[in-house]
Write a protein that holds these residues in place. Sequence first.
Motif, PDB file in Angstrom:
ATOM      1  N   PHE A 260       0.822  -1.209   0.000  1.00 10.37           N
ATOM      2  CA  PHE A 260       0.000   0.000   0.000  1.00 10.37           C
ATOM      3  C   PHE A 260       0.853   1.254   0.000  1.00 10.37           C
ATOM      4  N   LEU A 261       1.880   1.294   0.855  1.00 14.52           N
ATOM      5  CA  LEU A 261       2.717   2.479   0.943  1.00 14.52           C
ATOM      6  C   LEU A 261       3.522   2.700  -0.338  1.00 14.52           C
ATOM      7  N   ALA A 262       3.833   1.631  -1.044  1.00 18.51           N
ATOM      8  CA  ALA A 262       4.651   1.755  -2.245  1.00 18.51           C
ATOM      9  C   ALA A 262       3.844   2.179  -3.469  1.00 18.51           C
ATOM     10  N   ASN A 263       2.627   1.650  -3.621  1.00 13.72           N
ATOM     11  CA  ASN A 263       1.898   1.898  -4.876  1.00 13.72           C
ATOM     12  C   ASN A 263       0.456   2.358  -4.696  1.00 13.72           C
ATOM     13  N   GLN A 264       0.067   2.695  -3.448  1.00  9.81           N
ATOM     14  CA  GLN A 264      -1.271   3.211  -3.170  1.00  9.81           C
ATOM     15  C   GLN A 264      -2.385   2.243  -3.586  1.00  9.81           C
ATOM     16  N   ARG A 265      -2.086   0.940  -3.574  1.00 13.01           N
ATOM     17  CA  ARG A 265      -3.098  -0.071  -3.886  1.00 13.01           C
ATOM     18  C   ARG A 265      -3.383  -0.905  -2.642  1.00 13.01           C
TER      19      ARG A 265
ATOM     20  N   GLU B  57       8.222  -5.108  16.768  1.00  9.90           N
ATOM     21  CA  GLU B  57       9.307  -5.636  15.931  1.00  9.90           C
ATOM     22  C   GLU B  57       8.970  -5.628  14.445  1.00  9.90           C
ATOM     23  N   PHE B  58       7.750  -6.002  14.087  1.00 12.24           N
ATOM     24  CA  PHE B  58       7.425  -6.103  12.661  1.00 12.24           C
ATOM     25  C   PHE B  58       7.357  -4.733  11.981  1.00 12.24           C
ATOM     26  N   LEU B  59       7.213  -3.661  12.760  1.00 13.32           N
ATOM     27  CA  LEU B  59       7.204  -2.311  12.197  1.00 13.32           C
ATOM     28  C   LEU B  59       8.610  -1.721  12.084  1.00 13.32           C
ATOM     29  N   ARG B  60       9.607  -2.463  12.519  1.00  7.75           N
ATOM     30  CA  ARG B  60      10.988  -1.988  12.413  1.00  7.75           C
ATOM     31  C   ARG B  60      11.683  -2.525  11.170  1.00  7.75           C
ATOM     32  N   GLU B  61      10.974  -3.206  10.313  1.00  2.44           N
ATOM     33  CA  GLU B  61      11.565  -3.763   9.105  1.00  2.44           C
ATOM     34  C   GLU B  61      12.011  -2.636   8.168  1.00  2.44           C
ATOM     35  N   PRO B  62      13.275  -2.621   7.743  1.00  2.00           N
ATOM     36  CA  PRO B  62      13.767  -1.523   6.899  1.00  2.00           C
ATOM     37  C   PRO B  62      12.932  -1.277   5.645  1.00  2.00           C
ATOM     38  N   ALA B  63      12.478  -2.340   4.986  1.00  2.81           N
ATOM     39  CA  ALA B  63      11.695  -2.170   3.759  1.00  2.81           C
ATOM     40  C   ALA B  63      10.387  -1.425   4.035  1.00  2.81           C
ATOM     41  N   PHE B  64       9.846  -1.571   5.252  1.00  2.00           N
ATOM     42  CA  PHE B  64       8.652  -0.830   5.640  1.00  2.00           C
ATOM     43  C   PHE B  64       8.995   0.614   5.987  1.00  2.00           C
ATOM     44  N   LEU B  65      10.021   0.803   6.808  1.00  2.00           N
ATOM     45  CA  LEU B  65      10.414   2.155   7.222  1.00  2.00           C
ATOM     46  C   LEU B  65      10.809   3.019   6.032  1.00  2.00           C
ATOM     47  N   ASP B  66      11.398   2.401   5.023  1.00  2.00           N
ATOM     48  CA  ASP B  66      11.825   3.135   3.837  1.00  2.00           C
ATOM     49  C   ASP B  66      10.644   3.811   3.145  1.00  2.00           C
ATOM     50  N   ARG B  67       9.475   3.220   3.282  1.00  2.00           N
ATOM     51  CA  ARG B  67       8.287   3.748   2.616  1.00  2.00           C
ATOM     52  C   ARG B  67       7.606   4.853   3.430  1.00  2.00           C
ATOM     53  N   ILE B  68       8.071   5.078   4.652  1.00  2.00           N
ATOM     54  CA  ILE B  68       7.574   6.184   5.481  1.00  2.00           C
ATOM     55  C   ILE B  68       8.230   7.477   5.009  1.00  2.00           C
ATOM     56  N   ARG B  69       7.436   8.509   4.814  1.00  2.00           N
ATOM     57  CA  ARG B  69       7.977   9.779   4.300  1.00  2.00           C
ATOM     58  C   ARG B  69       8.923  10.445   5.293  1.00  2.00           C
ATOM     59  N   GLY B  70       8.519  10.463   6.571  1.00  2.00           N
ATOM     60  CA  GLY B  70       9.348  11.163   7.545  1.00  2.00           C
ATOM     61  C   GLY B  70       9.031  10.737   8.959  1.00  2.00           C
ATOM     62  N   ILE B  71       9.993  10.971   9.840  1.00  2.00           N
ATOM     63  CA  ILE B  71       9.795  10.786  11.280  1.00  2.00           C
ATOM     64  C   ILE B  71       9.749  12.164  11.929  1.00  2.00           C
ATOM     65  N   LEU B  72       8.650  12.449  12.607  1.00  2.00           N
ATOM     66  CA  LEU B  72       8.469  13.736  13.265  1.00  2.00           C
ATOM     67  C   LEU B  72       9.076  13.665  14.662  1.00  2.00           C
ATOM     68  N   PRO B  73      10.083  14.494  14.950  1.00  2.00           N
ATOM     69  CA  PRO B  73      10.756  14.440  16.259  1.00  2.00           C
ATOM     70  C   PRO B  73       9.936  15.145  17.338  1.00  2.00           C
ATOM     71  N   GLY B  74       8.901  14.470  17.805  1.00  2.00           N
ATOM     72  CA  GLY B  74       8.005  15.083  18.786  1.00  2.00           C
ATOM     73  C   GLY B  74       8.663  15.386  20.117  1.00  2.00           C
TER      74      GLY B  74
END
Length: 303
Positions: free
Chosen positions: A121-126, A166-183
């Motif tokens: 979904f994050l890669a191709n909006q499908r 743990e499953f949300l720390r996968e690099p291939a997933f994080l790469d698709r995140i636009r940014g990390i907001l330093p709250g």
Amino acid sequence: RQQFSLSEWMDVLLTSMGYNPIVFTEDEKILLLCRLLPLVQKSMHLIELAPKGTGKSYIYENISPLVRLVSGGNVSPAVLFVNNASGQWGLLARYKVVVLDEVQTLKFEKPQEIIGGLKGFLANQRLTRGGLHETASDCGLVMLANILLDTEQKPVMTPLVAELPEFLREPAFLDRIRGILPGWRIRKLSSDCFAAGIGLKSDFLGDALLALREDQALDQWCASRIELIGKQRYRRNEQAIHSIASGMMKLLFPHGDVSREDFEHYCARPAQTLRQYVWDQLQQLDSEYRQYDSDIKYELVWD
């Protein structure tokens, strides 16, 4: 917007968000406004990391019926994507922004299926699940997580995402995140941090911000103004920075009148900062990304 100075306009937006702009520094104001990026920009996927008490979910609670805040309970593939038995589409298909609050405490059913579906979904909006149903969606996914700080108010954990499931720390997933907001760079909210002045009604503000998603001319203009430099430019870094910068333009300069200096300070630099946090995590977690420059650098193309 043309009737206000930039500082006045920022204060109007912050007051409309429910904050008292007098209390916050300019850097804090910019970070608070970054919380609106998923409303004005299609497919804007963000992670905000902050200690408790910084109001991470505050803005998303009542700003629009098309923004869904999920806090507590079970999160399953059927809830997010589609229920294959009934054919009912999940949250990511029915809302413009889905916010997962305190992801450490949410109960994820079938996490491997969730992460697989999210990466697609994050890669191709499908959106699809097992190939039975498929649809397009430009929904933005926002994940909010609490982190611990040391005595200097800096994150304790390295990498920053170490406290995510743990499953949300996968690099291939994080790469698709636009940014990390330093709250953690935003002060904890106290009674004097909440708005006491006059702002825009939240339902009007939400509708106006969501309408700005359709301004693709501004997207193209921003993409033509920021060029990444370095020996090996990484495509997703470029896409993320263009998207975040365009979102800041829509928030602060929707009329299109901006100087080079203001564009760099309020749009390009925040975009580079948010994406750099993602890039830092990727470089720490996976050696594959170390073939690229560790710092994301850009130059402005200005006539």
